[in-house]
Design a protein around this motif. Structure first.
Motif, mmCIF file in Angstrom:
data_model
loop_
_atom_site.group_PDB
_atom_site.id
_atom_site.type_symbol
_atom_site.label_atom_id
_atom_site.label_comp_id
_atom_site.label_asym_id
_atom_site.label_seq_id
_atom_site.Cartn_x
_atom_site.Cartn_y
_atom_site.Cartn_z
ATOM 1 N N ASN A 84 -12.373 5.553 -3.426
ATOM 2 C CA ASN A 84 -12.250 4.115 -3.657
ATOM 3 C C ASN A 84 -12.376 3.757 -5.136
ATOM 4 O O ASN A 84 -12.819 2.679 -5.500
ATOM 5 N N GLU A 85 -11.937 4.670 -6.003
ATOM 6 C CA GLU A 85 -11.985 4.443 -7.449
ATOM 7 C C GLU A 85 -10.604 4.006 -7.932
ATOM 8 O O GLU A 85 -9.603 4.668 -7.632
ATOM 9 N N ILE A 121 -5.838 3.343 -5.680
ATOM 10 C CA ILE A 121 -7.202 3.644 -5.257
ATOM 11 C C ILE A 121 -7.216 5.061 -4.684
ATOM 12 O O ILE A 121 -6.408 5.396 -3.815
#
Length: 536
Positions: free
Chosen positions: A22-23, A18
């Motif tokens: 927060n991808e 991550i």
């Protein structure tokens, strides 16, 4: 999940990363893992590695200093930073990081400490991890905090001895750590040359906090370092006139274990930890106590207190013990074994920070916290702060001053690394001599491995019968204690008992009605404690 599947279970897995937005990344290739039981050494390795993350991965990104807790943002803590400095040699020796990485982080921290607010050489309790500005801990506490500073100085002296190579980074560490240590004005905090050291001073409020540093508590290291200081030292006589005053010497026996100093059941467990992360109490005694014995006995009393569980808190037992300052369901409290300070909250740091004193009892607690309570107490930075089963509460917090004793005292148990580093500083031996410390071997206690006894009837009138097996001929003492741990009555056979089955009738003691603790001691070595109820 692992407990449900057991050992020898093979699973396939993939990993995603991550980023800061927060991808998730694409998954990794599929891999396999097989569950297996951890050895004690592997378990200690894992606990230290996870706990190290608090000081390394969660260290403040600008200053590298240690944050107060996992929700503190830019608030860093002086004492916790001392613990963080000491954790870095552990991380290097356990191969969590490289020596070069550790040295770079330590130098970054020392550079920041040079420019941070100081008050006659002392740092504040809290500071801003970006600017170094002091952050008030309370209304009048916005200046120097000498106790927190002493914990930091313990770390400075530890890294000064660890990083001693000839490369530029390590040489800078030694120079800067020495300079910061020697700039602490311990003598200023005597408050106009009094015979006691004061905890706080503020440029705005002067001495308004008016807190003297007197024992017994967590602050012995203040006097030890103040006396040891080569630049701003205080007289060695202040160990007597300042520290060892106000009922300091107070010998008493609780649950069969002797305490020498302090009050009550010994206080919160951190009394035996914070000053002894670097200062080695092994074989150290003065006119009042052998300090290893005292600290060990405080831990054993806490274990016996939790095993007896007089107040019936859910989850207290021989393997679930440890009471100290921590978060709890109502906020934060310096918990200790007494009615107004014990609300059923267990803090893993209390038992795990006691590993050098009580390795068997601490390992028993570690296996319970991790193996039985599992995900409720364990997270990515190790054990969370506390839990209270009576209130169905588990902390989601991590605190610097609780994480520190876990990783550092486990290391002192395993290798004595931090004790050896700190004690090798040239200022320490002369201080010990001036104060009057003597070498006195620790009085090691052992726990018997024989079978649990049969106690019947229980409840009883006047006193029960106790039936037990002895592996070898032994001297036996049976003590009866009230719920506060005070000795009420004692039974001792006139001669050693033989190996095999033995039976002792305690009705001759004619005990009054009430709840008591029965403790059987074999050859002066602790064996067990059990609750008995006398009813008429």
């Amino acid at each position: 999940w692992t407990a449900e599947k057991g050992t020898g279970f093979t699973a396939t897995y993939q990993v995603r990363a991550i980023n800061s937005a927060n991808e998730p990344s694409e998954p990794s290739e599929t891999a396999q893992a097989t569950t297996a039981a951890l050895t004690d050494e592997q378990l200690l390795d894992m606990v230290q590695e996870y706990t190290f993350r608090y000081f390394w991965d969660f260290g403040h990104p600008v200053s590298g200093l240690t944050r107060e807790r996992n929700t503190s943002g830019d608030v860093v803590t002086t004492g916790g930073t001392g613990f963080g400095l000491m954790a870095i040699p552990v991380g290097i020796e356990r191969q969590f990081i490289s020596r070069e990485e550790g040295a770079e982080r330590v130098l970054k921290m020392l550079n920041f400490l040079e420019t941070a607010d100081r008050f006659h050489g002392a740092w504040s309790h809290w500071m801003n991890g970006v600017t170094g500005d002091a952050i008030p801990f309370s209304t009048y506490d916005n200046g120097g905090d000498l106790v927190e500073t002493a914990f930091l100085a313990q770390g400075l002296l530890t890294v000064r001895r660890y990083f001693s190579a000839s490369d530029e980074t390590e040489m800078s560490i030694v120079t800067k750590a020495t300079k910061l240590w020697e700039e602490i004005e311990w003598d200023w905090y005597r408050r106009e040359n009094s015979n006691v050291i004061y905890w706080h001073w503020s440029p705005d409020y002067d001495w308004q906090m008016n807190m003297q540093v007197r024992g017994w508590n967590e602050a012995a290291i203040v006097y030890l370092l103040a006396i040891a200081s080569p630049t701003h030292g205080v007289p060695a006589s202040m160990w007597e006139t300042g520290w060892a005053q106000s009922g300091y010497y107070n010998p008493r026996t609780l649950f069969g274990h002797k305490l020498y100093v302090g009050h009550g059941h010994g206080g919160p467990m951190f009394f035996a930890h914070y000053s002894f992360l670097g200062f080695d109490p092994n074989d150290k005694a003065d006119a009042y106590a052998n300090y290893f014995d005292h600290n060990r006995n405080q831990a054993l009393i806490q274990q016996a207190y939790c095993e007896a569980n007089i107040y019936g808190y859910l989850g207290y037992s021989e393997e679930s013990w440890g009471i100290t300052a921590s978060d709890d369901p109502d906020g934060y409290l310096a918990h200790e074994p007494r009615t107004d300070r014990d609300n059923g909250t267990i803090s893993p740091t209390a038992a795990l920070g006691s590993f050098p004193y009580t390795p068997e009892a601490s390992m028993l607690a570690l296996k319970h916290f991790y193996g039985d309570l599992g995900e409720n107490t364990w997270g990515w930075m190790g054990f969370r702060d506390a839990f209270n089963l009576s209130r169905e509460w588990f902390a989601d917090s991590y605190l610097a001053i609780d994480q520190g004793p876990i990783i550092l005292m486990i290391e002192n148990y395993r290798s004595q690394l931090l004790w050896n580093l700190f004690m090798s500083n040239p200022e320490i031996d002369p201080m010990l001599e001036q104060v009057g410390f003597t070498t006195q071997p620790n009085n090691i206690e052992y726990k018997s491995a024989y079978n649990d006894p049969l106690i019947y009837p229980n409840p009883s009138s006047e006193g029960p019968v106790i039936k037990f097996e002895l592996e070898n001929r032994a001297e036996i003492v049976i003590g009866i204690y009230d719920p506060a741990g005070r000795l009420v009555s004692e039974y001792q056979p006139g001669a050693p008992l033989p190996a095999g089955t033995n039976r002792i009738d305690l009705s001759s003691l004619k005990l009054p009605g009430g709840l008591f603790l029965l403790k059987l001691t074999e050859n002066g070595m602790h064996s067990f404690t059990r609750k008995i109820l006398i009813e008429y």
